[in-house]
Motif scaffolding. Structure first.
Motif, PDB file in Angstrom:
ATOM      1  N   ASP A 120       8.334  -2.612   2.442  1.00  0.00           N
ATOM      2  CA  ASP A 120       8.335  -2.908   0.933  1.00  0.00           C
ATOM      3  C   ASP A 120       7.125  -2.233   0.602  1.00  0.00           C
ATOM      4  OD1 ASP A 120       9.060  -4.559  -0.779  1.00  0.00           O
ATOM      5  OD2 ASP A 120       8.787  -6.200   0.473  1.00  0.00           O
ATOM      6  N   PRO A 121       7.657  -1.818  -1.184  1.00  0.00           N
ATOM      7  CA  PRO A 121       6.593  -1.843  -1.653  1.00  0.00           C
ATOM      8  C   PRO A 121       5.822  -2.989  -1.914  1.00  0.00           C
ATOM      9  CG  PRO A 121       8.233  -0.237  -2.554  1.00  0.00           C
ATOM     10  CD  PRO A 121       9.091  -1.206  -1.111  1.00  0.00           C
ATOM     11  N   ALA A 122       6.234  -3.486  -2.165  1.00  0.00           N
ATOM     12  CA  ALA A 122       5.681  -5.429  -2.656  1.00  0.00           C
ATOM     13  C   ALA A 122       4.541  -5.491  -1.872  1.00  0.00           C
ATOM     14  CB  ALA A 122       7.085  -5.814  -3.216  1.00  0.00           C
ATOM     15  N   SER A 123       5.123  -5.737  -1.216  1.00  0.00           N
ATOM     16  CA  SER A 123       4.582  -5.450   0.608  1.00  0.00           C
ATOM     17  C   SER A 123       3.687  -5.117   0.001  1.00  0.00           C
ATOM     18  CB  SER A 123       5.222  -5.375   1.447  1.00  0.00           C
ATOM     19  OG  SER A 123       3.749  -5.519   2.841  1.00  0.00           O
ATOM     20  N   VAL A 124       2.753  -3.493   0.298  1.00  0.00           N
ATOM     21  CA  VAL A 124       1.785  -3.061  -0.386  1.00  0.00           C
ATOM     22  C   VAL A 124       0.786  -3.695  -1.442  1.00  0.00           C
ATOM     23  CG1 VAL A 124       1.015  -0.297  -0.257  1.00  0.00           C
ATOM     24  CG2 VAL A 124       3.379  -1.123   0.678  1.00  0.00           C
ATOM     25  N   ALA A 125       1.599  -4.191  -2.648  1.00  0.00           N
ATOM     26  CA  ALA A 125       0.829  -4.451  -3.279  1.00  0.00           C
ATOM     27  C   ALA A 125       0.219  -5.430  -3.472  1.00  0.00           C
ATOM     28  CB  ALA A 125       2.009  -4.035  -4.685  1.00  0.00           C
ATOM     29  N   PHE A 126       1.171  -6.492  -2.842  1.00  0.00           N
ATOM     30  CA  PHE A 126       0.443  -7.620  -2.083  1.00  0.00           C
ATOM     31  C   PHE A 126      -1.049  -7.578  -1.112  1.00  0.00           C
ATOM     32  CE2 PHE A 126      -0.671 -11.738   0.234  1.00  0.00           C
ATOM     33  CZ  PHE A 126       0.541 -12.363  -0.501  1.00  0.00           C
ATOM     34  N   ASP A 127      -0.604  -6.780  -0.104  1.00  0.00           N
ATOM     35  CA  ASP A 127      -1.809  -6.376   0.517  1.00  0.00           C
ATOM     36  C   ASP A 127      -2.768  -5.772  -0.160  1.00  0.00           C
ATOM     37  OD1 ASP A 127      -0.954  -7.227   2.226  1.00  0.00           O
ATOM     38  OD2 ASP A 127       0.218  -5.419   3.927  1.00  0.00           O
ATOM     39  N   THR A 128      -2.683  -4.486  -1.350  1.00  0.00           N
ATOM     40  CA  THR A 128      -3.889  -4.933  -2.055  1.00  0.00           C
ATOM     41  C   THR A 128      -4.799  -5.096  -3.016  1.00  0.00           C
ATOM     42  OG1 THR A 128      -2.555  -2.645  -2.554  1.00  0.00           O
ATOM     43  CG2 THR A 128      -4.003  -1.890  -3.777  1.00  0.00           C
ATOM     44  N   LEU A 129      -3.596  -6.231  -3.704  1.00  0.00           N
ATOM     45  CA  LEU A 129      -4.360  -6.753  -5.090  1.00  0.00           C
ATOM     46  C   LEU A 129      -5.182  -7.881  -4.404  1.00  0.00           C
ATOM     47  CD1 LEU A 129      -3.479  -5.539  -6.812  1.00  0.00           C
ATOM     48  CD2 LEU A 129      -2.007  -8.132  -7.999  1.00  0.00           C
ATOM     49  N   SER A 130      -5.195  -8.223  -2.490  1.00  0.00           N
ATOM     50  CA  SER A 130      -5.318  -9.775  -2.128  1.00  0.00           C
ATOM     51  C   SER A 130      -7.068  -8.673  -1.121  1.00  0.00           C
ATOM     52  CB  SER A 130      -4.764  -9.966  -0.645  1.00  0.00           C
ATOM     53  OG  SER A 130      -3.049  -9.961  -0.878  1.00  0.00           O
ATOM     54  N   SER A 131      -6.939  -7.316  -0.679  1.00  0.00           N
ATOM     55  CA  SER A 131      -7.940  -7.149  -0.569  1.00  0.00           C
ATOM     56  C   SER A 131      -8.978  -6.862  -1.756  1.00  0.00           C
ATOM     57  CB  SER A 131      -7.685  -5.239  -0.164  1.00  0.00           C
ATOM     58  OG  SER A 131      -8.827  -4.757   1.189  1.00  0.00           O
ATOM     59  N   ALA A 132      -7.784  -6.212  -3.149  1.00  0.00           N
ATOM     60  CA  ALA A 132      -9.508  -5.728  -4.040  1.00  0.00           C
ATOM     61  C   ALA A 132      -9.674  -6.931  -4.067  1.00  0.00           C
ATOM     62  CB  ALA A 132      -8.683  -5.104  -5.111  1.00  0.00           C
ATOM     63  N   LYS A 133      -9.548  -8.142  -4.185  1.00  0.00           N
ATOM     64  CA  LYS A 133      -9.863  -9.690  -4.797  1.00  0.00           C
ATOM     65  C   LYS A 133     -10.440 -10.120  -4.054  1.00  0.00           C
ATOM     66  CE  LYS A 133      -8.046 -13.418  -6.700  1.00  0.00           C
ATOM     67  NZ  LYS A 133      -6.904 -14.594  -7.184  1.00  0.00           N
ATOM     68  N   ALA A 134     -10.808  -9.763  -2.715  1.00  0.00           N
ATOM     69  CA  ALA A 134     -11.333 -10.499  -1.825  1.00  0.00           C
ATOM     70  C   ALA A 134     -12.855  -9.698  -1.750  1.00  0.00           C
ATOM     71  CB  ALA A 134     -10.643 -10.038   0.037  1.00  0.00           C
ATOM     72  N   HIS A 135     -12.610  -8.263  -2.367  1.00  0.00           N
ATOM     73  CA  HIS A 135     -13.380  -7.286  -2.314  1.00  0.00           C
ATOM     74  C   HIS A 135     -14.027  -6.691  -3.694  1.00  0.00           C
ATOM     75  CE1 HIS A 135     -11.589  -6.190   1.911  1.00  0.00           C
ATOM     76  NE2 HIS A 135     -13.051  -6.628   2.540  1.00  0.00           N
ATOM     77  N   GLY A 136     -13.976  -8.368  -4.285  1.00  0.00           N
ATOM     78  CA  GLY A 136     -14.528  -8.004  -5.590  1.00  0.00           C
ATOM     79  C   GLY A 136     -14.510  -6.953  -6.620  1.00  0.00           C
ATOM     80  N   ALA A 137     -13.326  -5.865  -5.862  1.00  0.00           N
ATOM     81  CA  ALA A 137     -12.813  -5.047  -6.983  1.00  0.00           C
ATOM     82  C   ALA A 137     -12.757  -5.354  -8.693  1.00  0.00           C
ATOM     83  CB  ALA A 137     -11.959  -4.105  -6.329  1.00  0.00           C
TER      84      ALA A 137
END
Length: 322
Positions: free
Chosen positions: A186-203
């Motif tokens: 699911d593309p939306a799932s990838v987007a969710f994971d990407t933003l979650s990871s980016a936010k957690a790592h201070g991107a």
């Protein structure tokens, strides 16, 4: 919000040199036709305007934008009693720059904003396969990284395994993390994971790739809307930008792609690629005008640094410089 945009003076000079080189084929075609017109005519009359109209249309400026330019030139020539070829050349430059100015987003040469709450700036990239979408994403990641920004890529084009692999190649080349799942996810799932990871790592910046196919408008709209809605659960402002990538060498086909994608989603900016390999650089003017969307980036070469933020004054100056 703090703005991020300008590079140093040397980079600005290099960008102008790259722009001149990248527009060489368009300039050659444009100037040969325009030069013959301006040297063979001494006054601005209906015949001159007809020839100018043909030059603009064959340069892929587009019929509607060409008619708009001709009407404005004709009105100015009549009002101000302009008659010579020198005046025509100057008026043409001013009107083209004016059209591009009308679609500017007001952000000048600034590229992203740093959110005060620390959330990353999110760019969702759309466009059909083959226009240089993945390459544009990779070059933008490199550009932002050079400016000291922490970048994360999201491989939400899960329709093709090759799309995920190509984006991963660019991520490795630039040296930035990529969030991906298996083909068919699911593309939306990838987007969710990407933003979650980016936010957690201070991107600072997240660039999300999306499916590069023009399926029916309802399907495309639903998919892009779902990606947007899911991203907002992580970053309420996401996406900060929806960037449509168009291949400048396709001329009128770029207009049709812009038409389809602007129907399917709210496009906020354009990136026009492959201008170095075509004489159809006039498409930059037409697409920007017809869809009232600012051109933000242009691709002027194959190198990793051969993408630059669009500067309408520099573009017009380069186009008209002999």
């Amino acid at each position: 919000m703090a703005f991020f945009g300008l590079f140093g003076k040397k980079e600005t000079v290099d960008a102008q040199t790259s722009l001149d080189k990248g527009l060489a084929r368009t300039k050659e075609s444009w100037f040969k036709k325009l030069g013959r017109l301006l040297t063979s005519k001494r006054k601005v009359d209906d015949d001159v305007l007809d020839e100018l109209e043909e030059i603009l249309i064959t340069s892929d400026v587009g019929v509607d934008t060409t008619v708009k330019i001709i009407d404005r030139i004709q009105a100015r020539a009549q009002r101000d009693a302009y008659s010579g070829s020198d005046e025509l050349n100057r008026i043409l430059r001013e009107e083209i720059e004016g059209l591009l100015a009308e679609t500017e987003d007001g952000n000048g040469r600034n590229e992203i904003t740093d959110h005060e709450n620390g959330d990353p700036y999110v760019i969702m990239v759309v466009g059909v396969n083959g226009v240089g979408k993945t390459t544009t994403i990779g070059k933008l990641a490199h550009r932002f990284q050079k400016a000291g920004k922490k970048v994360v890529l999201g491989a939400a084009d899960t329709f093709r395994a090759a799309a995920i692999e190509q984006l991963e190649v660019w991520a490795n080349r630039v040296g930035v993390p990529i969030i991906k799942q298996q083909m068919g996810s699911d593309p939306a799932s990838v987007a969710f994971d990407t933003l979650s990871s980016a936010k957690a790592h201070g991107a600072d910046v997240v660039i999300i790739d999306t499916a590069g196919r023009l399926h029916n408008n309802v399907g495309l709209m639903n998919e892009l809307s779902k990606i947007k809605n899911v991203m907002k659960k992580v970053v309420p402002t996401a996406p900060d930008e929806v960037l449509l990538v168009l291949d400048g060498s396709t001329g009128q086909n770029a207009f049709e792609q812009a038409k389809q994608f602007t129907k399917a989603t709210e496009v906020t900016a354009l990136a026009i690629t492959k201008l170095d390999g075509t004489a159809k650089g006039g498409v930059v003017i037409g697409v920007s005008d017809q869809f009232s969307i600012p051109v933000k980036y242009i691709g002027v070469g194959e190198g990793i640094d051969d993408i630059q933020i669009f500067d309408r004054k520099a573009f017009v100056e380069s186009l008209f410089r002999e």
